[in-house]
Design a protein around this motif. Structure first.
Motif, mmCIF file in Angstrom:
data_model
loop_
_atom_site.group_PDB
_atom_site.id
_atom_site.type_symbol
_atom_site.label_atom_id
_atom_site.label_comp_id
_atom_site.label_asym_id
_atom_site.label_seq_id
_atom_site.Cartn_x
_atom_site.Cartn_y
_atom_site.Cartn_z
ATOM 1 N N SER A 231 0.858 -1.175 0.000
ATOM 2 C CA SER A 231 0.000 0.000 0.000
ATOM 3 C C SER A 231 0.899 1.231 0.000
ATOM 4 O O SER A 231 1.695 1.416 0.942
ATOM 5 C CB SER A 231 -0.911 0.001 1.225
ATOM 6 N N VAL A 232 0.808 2.049 -1.038
ATOM 7 C CA VAL A 232 1.723 3.186 -1.178
ATOM 8 C C VAL A 232 0.937 4.453 -1.483
ATOM 9 O O VAL A 232 -0.178 4.410 -2.007
ATOM 10 C CB VAL A 232 2.772 2.911 -2.286
ATOM 11 N N ARG A 233 1.541 5.580 -1.131
ATOM 12 C CA ARG A 233 0.919 6.890 -1.377
ATOM 13 C C ARG A 233 1.782 7.705 -2.325
ATOM 14 O O ARG A 233 3.008 7.578 -2.349
ATOM 15 C CB ARG A 233 0.768 7.660 -0.060
ATOM 16 N N VAL A 234 1.104 8.557 -3.075
ATOM 17 C CA VAL A 234 1.798 9.510 -3.925
ATOM 18 C C VAL A 234 2.531 10.502 -3.050
ATOM 19 O O VAL A 234 1.949 11.085 -2.128
ATOM 20 C CB VAL A 234 0.804 10.245 -4.846
ATOM 21 N N SER A 235 3.817 10.686 -3.283
ATOM 22 C CA SER A 235 4.598 11.603 -2.433
ATOM 23 C C SER A 235 4.676 12.997 -3.048
ATOM 24 O O SER A 235 4.287 13.204 -4.189
ATOM 25 C CB SER A 235 6.003 11.034 -2.237
#
Length: 235
Positions: A231-235
């Motif tokens: 699960s990753v987020r836009v940085s």
């Protein structure tokens, strides 16, 4: 992409879920859906894109949880199965299936709240290209899985019709750094091969899964898990 033509045939689409998610394969389906639901959280009112949507088993699930979903895939035959599934669930108004190329997504910038890409990154030779394109169309979250090395999948990977690109933890973290994402969470599952679980009845699969769970929730188990969920987020 190895097996691209094979994947798009009507015969494969019609038998796809029966071969992979019946018998012990229902355990795999359950675990994957639980991992996706946990990673994406509350979806009510959210716009979600599923890449490599296939027969729509995730797209329909996400729509049932309140999301407005577009499922994208290269196979018309697979998408037809997804449309049937959505109609059967009474969710045709919440999920749309579109044929398209994940490297050139036909959507404007920042169009989705989240993107899901399951059973996808093991198929592509240049994941950075796709991650950058996904980043363009989403404002927040990407959830995806990888098949791992070292793991039991390494033993039989070359036999599979679609093949697999295998990853380790450092590969994924470096890939995310290069393409502008921050890791939010990860989890790991299945020490034993998927093929073994699919070959046995569900009751035996559940018992086998409980036996391996003692190892799976250790550091060693994480290191040798066949699949990881990211699960990753836009940085």
């Amino acid at each position: 992409m190895k097996g691209k033509e094979w994947y798009q045939t009507a015969e494969v689409a019609e038998e796809y879920e029966d071969k992979r998610f019946s018998r012990g394969g229902r355990l795999i389906d359950r675990q994957e859906k639980e991992a996706v639901s946990s990673a994406l959280g509350d979806l009510k009112g959210k716009k979600v894109l599923e890449i490599a949507a296939g027969t729509g088993r995730f797209s329909v699930m996400l729509a049932a949880r309140g999301a407005d979903v577009i499922g994208l895939d290269i196979s018309d035959a697979m998408l037809s199965q997804g449309r049937q599934k959505a109609r059967g669930a009474g969710l045709s108004d919440r999920v749309e299936f579109v044929r398209g190329d994940a490297a050139r997504l036909p959507f404007p910038d920042d169009h989705f709240d989240a993107v899901l890409a399951m059973r996808f990154f093991h198929l592509i030779p240049n994941p950075d290209r796709y991650l950058r394109e996904i980043r363009r169309v989403t404002t927040d979250r990407l959830v995806f899985d990888t098949f791992n090395t070292p793991s039991s999948r390494s033993i039989y990977n070359w036999l599979l019709p679609m093949g697999s690109r295998l990853y380790d933890d450092d590969d994924v973290r470096a890939m995310l750094d290069r393409t502008g994402y921050e890791l939010a969470d990860s989890s790991h599952d299945f020490l034993l091969p998927y093929g073994l679980y699919r070959a046995i009845p569900r009751s035996l699969a559940d018992g086998l899964y409980r036996i391996e769970s003692g190892l799976r929730h250790t550091e060693v188990g994480d290191d040798f898990a066949s699949v990881s969920y990211w699960s990753v987020r836009v940085s």
